[in-house]
Motif scaffolding. Structure first.
Motif, PDB file in Angstrom:
ATOM      1  N   CYS A 208      -3.111   8.941   4.557  1.00  0.00           N
ATOM      2  CA  CYS A 208      -4.039   8.045   5.247  1.00  0.00           C
ATOM      3  C   CYS A 208      -3.705   8.010   6.731  1.00  0.00           C
ATOM      4  N   THR A 209      -4.708   8.257   7.575  1.00  0.00           N
ATOM      5  CA  THR A 209      -4.476   8.304   9.020  1.00  0.00           C
ATOM      6  C   THR A 209      -4.449   6.915   9.652  1.00  0.00           C
ATOM      7  N   VAL A 210      -4.821   5.887   8.864  1.00  0.00           N
ATOM      8  CA  VAL A 210      -4.811   4.517   9.390  1.00  0.00           C
ATOM      9  C   VAL A 210      -3.442   3.877   9.206  1.00  0.00           C
ATOM     10  N   CYS A 211      -2.890   3.995   7.980  1.00  0.00           N
ATOM     11  CA  CYS A 211      -1.582   3.374   7.713  1.00  0.00           C
ATOM     12  C   CYS A 211      -0.445   4.388   7.753  1.00  0.00           C
ATOM     13  N   TYR A 212      -0.783   5.665   8.020  1.00  0.00           N
ATOM     14  CA  TYR A 212       0.203   6.752   8.092  1.00  0.00           C
ATOM     15  C   TYR A 212       1.015   6.888   6.799  1.00  0.00           C
TER      16      TYR A 212
ATOM     17  N   LYS B 224      -1.654  -2.575   5.442  1.00  0.00           N
ATOM     18  CA  LYS B 224      -2.687  -2.808   6.447  1.00  0.00           C
ATOM     19  C   LYS B 224      -2.115  -2.649   7.845  1.00  0.00           C
ATOM     20  N   SER B 225      -2.948  -2.149   8.766  1.00  0.00           N
ATOM     21  CA  SER B 225      -2.500  -1.935  10.141  1.00  0.00           C
ATOM     22  C   SER B 225      -1.919  -3.226  10.724  1.00  0.00           C
TER      23      SER B 225
ATOM     24  N   CYS C  43      -3.800  -1.483   2.836  1.00  0.00           N
ATOM     25  CA  CYS C  43      -4.688  -0.838   3.811  1.00  0.00           C
ATOM     26  C   CYS C  43      -6.118  -0.827   3.267  1.00  0.00           C
TER      27      CYS C  43
ATOM     28  N   ILE D 213      -8.473   1.230   3.961  1.00  0.00           N
ATOM     29  CA  ILE D 213      -9.000   2.578   3.776  1.00  0.00           C
ATOM     30  C   ILE D 213      -8.477   3.206   2.485  1.00  0.00           C
TER      31      ILE D 213
END
Length: 377
Positions: free
Chosen positions: A145-149, A154-155, A198, A200
């Motif tokens: 996942c590119t949002v939470c790496y 969650k970010s 997250c 996403i």
């Protein structure tokens, strides 16, 4: 009462290596373990004796002292003597390995687990297999996942340490004489829990997507060969390393050529006039046409080798050959003149058993005659 020799207890020689000692101990421990011999005091005493011998011989310093001074080296309160239940995970794993782990469910879960290897089946043409090619493939994949790496949180937040196992990923459970380790049921061995997942990836750290990869097909590959693409497999858990992608090769059937190892085979039809009189024909190769000389009186099925026109080995770069099998074709759609000429030619052979013109036919029919003559004797 004098103690028995530790080497005799385990059934190993004094020159035994560490691996032999461990193997002997595991075998005896399985046999005399109290959980497998409940209520048997003799087995329990035997297990204590085995464990004591093992703890001395597996330790390099203690073994050296024992070899020099015998049991006297561990008198005056320094003996390891008594049987103790296993309370440390290192004891459980190192001594019993997978044996008791399988029985009681103990395992070594990894918080950061490498992703699984994947396989992609690819069909290619013979020309591509022989000469090499570059192909693009589009495959479904789970990617980090590119949002939470890959953390799943969650970010702006982080996973929290599990309150049950305190971040270890494992808990210890008492089972009879043992304290065994197993995956934490709360965090499932991760050591952490995600309070705010997250949006996403919904806490998994991975998302479903498609990716396009360029695959270089080396010259000389064959069916069932595999090409490995490093780190292009399933992504790891919690940001761990990805697995590999294996491209499984299948070479499609060719209309003209058949492959056997590094050689190519093909059938070449010729008419009976050329087979009888000889001549020159053009035969196909993967690099174009080449001329093949047909000697006179060539029989159907004759194999001709054209060197260096096969497949170059992907391992040792040896070049195979092209083998052409000629097939004498019976003429069809004859006009009257051609039929008359063939009729006259046949008459000149003095029948189909002509000795001079058809030696194979003569041998065959002579053999048939002898066979039936033998039956009537």
């Amino acid at each position: 009462m004098a103690k028995k020799d530790y080497y005799q207890i385990l059934g190993v020689s004094k020159s035994a290596q560490e691996r032999e000692i461990k193997k002997a101990y595991k075998k005896l421990a399985m046999k005399y373990h109290p959980d497998r011999n409940q209520g048997d005091k003799t087995a329990e005493d035997k297990f204590k004796e085995i464990k004591e011998a093992y703890e001395i011989l597996i330790d390099e310093e203690k073994r050296s002292a024992y070899d020099q001074y015998g049991h006297a080296a561990f008198e005056h309160g320094q003996s390891s003597n008594t049987y103790t239940s296993f309370t440390s995970s290192s004891d459980f794993s190192d001594i019993f390995g997978d044996v008791f782990g399988d029985i009681f469910g103990g395992n070594r879960t990894q918080r950061n687990k490498k992703g699984a290897d994947l396989c992609y089946n690819m069909e290619i043409f013979l020309e591509e297999a022989v000469k090499g090619a570059k192909k693009e493939i589009k495959i479904p994949a789970l990617q980090k996942c590119t949002v939470c790496y890959g953390s799943g949180a969650k970010s702006g937040t982080k996973p929290r340490s599990c309150s049950l196992c305190h971040g270890k990923g494992q808990i210890h459970t008492r089972k009879g004489f043992f304290t065994v380790q197993q995956s934490c049921p709360t965090c499932h061995g991760r050591g952490s829990v995600i309070i705010n997942p997250c949006n996403i990836c919904r806490g998994t750290g991975r998302v479903e997507t498609y990716k396009t990869l360029s695959v270089k097909i080396p010259a000389g590959v064959d069916t069932n060969d595999r090409i490995r693409l490093n780190n292009e497999g399933e992504p790891g858990i919690n940001g761990a390393q990805s697995g590999d992608l294996y491209v499984q090769i299948t070479v499609k059937k060719h209309a003209i050529f058949e492959r056997e190892a590094n050689n190519l085979y093909c059938e070449v039809p010729i008419n009976f006039a050329m087979a009888a009189l000889g001549g020159e024909i053009e035969v196909p190769t993967l690099d174009g046409k080449v001329k093949l000389k047909i000697p006179y009186e060539t029989q159907s099925g004759k194999l001709f080798r054209i060197r260096g026109k096969g497949v170059k080995s992907v391992q040792n770069r040896h070049q195979g050959d092209l083998l052409c099998r000629v097939v004498v074709e019976t003429p069809v759609n004859l006009n009257d003149e051609q039929k008359h000429l063939l009729y006259e030619l046949g008459k000149s052979f003095h029948g189909f058993r002509g000795e001079n013109n058809s030696p194979r036919s003569k041998r065959f029919f002579d053999g048939v005659k002898r066979f039936f003559d033998d039956l009537t004797k």
